[in-house]
Design a protein around this motif. Sequence first.
Motif, PDB file in Angstrom:
ATOM      1  N   VAL A   1       0.837  -1.203   0.000  1.00 40.95           N
ATOM      2  CA  VAL A   1       0.000   0.000   0.000  1.00 40.95           C
ATOM      3  C   VAL A   1       0.871   1.252   0.000  1.00 40.95           C
ATOM      4  N   CYS A   2       1.902   1.255   0.836  1.00 41.15           N
ATOM      5  CA  CYS A   2       2.796   2.421   0.903  1.00 41.15           C
ATOM      6  C   CYS A   2       3.554   2.611  -0.404  1.00 41.15           C
ATOM      7  N   ALA A   3       3.999   1.527  -1.006  1.00 41.97           N
ATOM      8  CA  ALA A   3       4.683   1.624  -2.293  1.00 41.97           C
ATOM      9  C   ALA A   3       3.742   2.198  -3.349  1.00 41.97           C
ATOM     10  N   PHE A   4       2.493   1.788  -3.323  1.00 42.93           N
ATOM     11  CA  PHE A   4       1.509   2.311  -4.259  1.00 42.93           C
ATOM     12  C   PHE A   4       1.290   3.804  -4.034  1.00 42.93           C
TER      13      PHE A   4
ATOM     14  N   PRO B   1      10.118   5.371   0.492  1.00 42.33           N
ATOM     15  CA  PRO B   1       9.382   4.228  -0.066  1.00 42.33           C
ATOM     16  C   PRO B   1      10.117   2.902   0.153  1.00 42.33           C
ATOM     17  N   PRO B   2       9.343   1.833   0.286  1.00 42.89           N
ATOM     18  CA  PRO B   2       9.963   0.507   0.406  1.00 42.89           C
ATOM     19  C   PRO B   2      10.765   0.188  -0.855  1.00 42.89           C
ATOM     20  N   ASP B   3      11.790  -0.608  -0.699  1.00 42.66           N
ATOM     21  CA  ASP B   3      12.619  -1.033  -1.825  1.00 42.66           C
ATOM     22  C   ASP B   3      11.782  -1.886  -2.777  1.00 42.66           C
TER      23      ASP B   3
ATOM     24  N   ALA C   1       7.314   4.795   8.486  1.00 44.27           N
ATOM     25  CA  ALA C   1       8.636   4.969   7.867  1.00 44.27           C
ATOM     26  C   ALA C   1       8.549   4.751   6.356  1.00 44.27           C
ATOM     27  N   TRP C   2       7.707   3.817   5.912  1.00 41.20           N
ATOM     28  CA  TRP C   2       7.536   3.586   4.476  1.00 41.20           C
ATOM     29  C   TRP C   2       6.878   4.773   3.786  1.00 41.20           C
TER      30      TRP C   2
END
Length: 70
Positions: A17-20, A59-61, A54-55
């Motif tokens: 969700v965070c990456a999106f 952003p997450p890798d 934090a994400w």
Amino acid sequence: MFETLSPAERLQLMKFVCAFAWADLDVSGEEKLFVADCIRRLHFTDAEKKQVWAWLEVPPDADELDPTDI
């Protein structure tokens, strides 16, 4: 539905969700509110909440994300 997810699965879902949210390179206030609602519904621990927020800061890798894992 969320009750059947393990803690690791809930975190994996929120990582996606965070990456999106980062897809347009900007995390909007509305997206942050959505994430906050998800955090509330998923009953995260304080440590898990910290990780999710934090994400939204960084952003997450992408290498750690596989949509088929969701």
